[in-house]
Design a protein around this motif. Structure first.
Motif, PDB file in Angstrom:
ATOM      1  N   GLU A 157       0.855  -1.194   0.000  1.00 20.02           N
ATOM      2  CA  GLU A 157       0.000   0.000   0.000  1.00 20.02           C
ATOM      3  C   GLU A 157       0.885   1.235   0.000  1.00 20.02           C
ATOM      4  O   GLU A 157       1.973   1.230   0.596  1.00 20.02           O
ATOM      5  N   PRO A 158       0.455   2.311  -0.649  1.00 21.10           N
ATOM      6  CA  PRO A 158       1.242   3.542  -0.649  1.00 21.10           C
ATOM      7  C   PRO A 158       1.374   4.099   0.773  1.00 21.10           C
ATOM      8  O   PRO A 158       0.454   3.994   1.583  1.00 21.10           O
ATOM      9  N   LYS A 164       6.952   7.666  -3.009  1.00 16.55           N
ATOM     10  CA  LYS A 164       7.500   6.387  -3.474  1.00 16.55           C
ATOM     11  C   LYS A 164       9.028   6.450  -3.522  1.00 16.55           C
ATOM     12  O   LYS A 164       9.587   7.523  -3.762  1.00 16.55           O
ATOM     13  N   PRO A 165       9.668   5.316  -3.254  1.00 14.17           N
ATOM     14  CA  PRO A 165       9.124   3.964  -3.092  1.00 14.17           C
ATOM     15  C   PRO A 165       8.630   3.629  -1.680  1.00 14.17           C
ATOM     16  O   PRO A 165       8.470   2.451  -1.356  1.00 14.17           O
ATOM     17  N   ALA A 166       8.402   4.632  -0.832  1.00 15.31           N
ATOM     18  CA  ALA A 166       7.877   4.361   0.507  1.00 15.31           C
ATOM     19  C   ALA A 166       6.534   3.642   0.405  1.00 15.31           C
ATOM     20  O   ALA A 166       5.727   3.931  -0.481  1.00 15.31           O
ATOM     21  N   LYS A 167       6.295   2.716   1.331  1.00 14.59           N
ATOM     22  CA  LYS A 167       5.074   1.912   1.264  1.00 14.59           C
ATOM     23  C   LYS A 167       4.854   1.165   2.567  1.00 14.59           C
ATOM     24  O   LYS A 167       5.735   1.125   3.451  1.00 14.59           O
ATOM     25  N   ILE A 185       8.169   0.838   4.861  1.00 13.98           N
ATOM     26  CA  ILE A 185       9.378   1.038   4.065  1.00 13.98           C
ATOM     27  C   ILE A 185       9.504   2.530   3.760  1.00 13.98           C
ATOM     28  O   ILE A 185       8.559   3.158   3.276  1.00 13.98           O
ATOM     29  N   GLY A 186      10.652   3.118   4.071  1.00 17.93           N
ATOM     30  CA  GLY A 186      10.867   4.536   3.812  1.00 17.93           C
ATOM     31  C   GLY A 186      11.203   4.798   2.360  1.00 17.93           C
ATOM     32  O   GLY A 186      11.392   3.873   1.557  1.00 17.93           O
ATOM     33  N   LYS A 187      11.325   6.067   1.999  1.00 21.25           N
ATOM     34  CA  LYS A 187      11.632   6.410   0.610  1.00 21.25           C
ATOM     35  C   LYS A 187      13.063   6.047   0.230  1.00 21.25           C
ATOM     36  O   LYS A 187      13.420   6.090  -0.953  1.00 21.25           O
ATOM     37  N   ASP A 188      13.874   5.647   1.218  1.00 18.42           N
ATOM     38  CA  ASP A 188      15.215   5.150   0.921  1.00 18.42           C
ATOM     39  C   ASP A 188      15.215   3.656   0.628  1.00 18.42           C
ATOM     40  O   ASP A 188      16.256   3.055   0.385  1.00 18.42           O
TER      41      ASP A 188
END
Length: 209
Positions: A157-158, A164-167, A185-188
């Protein structure tokens, strides 16, 4: 007569020599077996010899590794679906946003907090500064690829606050209401938070706020 005396003296000498050899062997057999240490003596019920010390337990022996492992059942003495243990290190700290939803933390687990609703622990969150990991070795800072290597089929899920790519990656069994896993998940591309708990609390994006 002289020959007979010589014979008797030889027999007496041999008898005395044999007796000396027997006594010597008995004396050797009475010695403490070589190689026995003070630890052996203690293990067999004896006492530690004067001046000897017993080994102190190491830190690894005193603190089980499982205490730093997050599982679906919980973390340490804190259990999903059960009240916060009384007399333990987990307690409410700082301002709380409401009476229905409360958060607890422990100085033994920096970077970790738990959400309590209905008097029971509903979620445990592992964040930055924490060395707590899942049994597979996945923790905060692991890559998304590391997560997917161990946990295939998680729903994506966003992320609500990051690009993005954070999710969010949520276990497929979460909808059942059983304790489940959820990763942020972070944007890194790395794990920023790990949640274990039951829906709907598992999916809270702002804790109790």
């Amino acid at each position: 007569m002289s020959q007979r005396s010589d014979t008797m003296r030889q027999q007496a000498f041999l008898t005395a020599l044999s007796l000396a050899l027997v006594l010597g062997a008995c004396s050797q057999g009475a010695k403490e077996p070589e190689g026995e240490t003070s630890g052996d003596a203690v293990e067999q019920g004896g006492t530690v010899p004067s001046g000897a010390t017993q080994a102190e337990p190491t830190q690894a022996q005193a603190t089980p590794a499982s205490a730093r492992v997050l599982g679906l059942e919980g973390l340490g003495e804190l259990r999903i679906g059960q009240p916060v243990p009384k007399g333990g290190s987990w307690a409410e700290r700082g301002a709380q946003t409401g009476d229905e939803c409360r958060t607890v933390s422990s100085p033994d687990y920096p970077g970790v907090y738990a959400i309590v609703e209905g008097g029971k622990v509903q979620r445990i969150t592992v964040g930055q500064r924490s060395d707590v990991k899942l049994v597979e070795g996945t923790g905060v800072g692991s890559t998304e690829q590391d997560v997917k290597k161990w946990f295939a089929g998680f729903r994506e899920e966003p992320h609500k606050y990051e690009d993005k790519p954070a999710k969010y990656l949520t276990a497929p069994n979460a909808a059942s209401g059983d304790p489940a896993l959820r990763f942020e998940i972070g944007k890194d591309g790395k794990v920023s938070l790990i949640h274990v708990g039951a829906m709907p609390v598992l999916a809270y994006v702002e804790g109790c706020a």
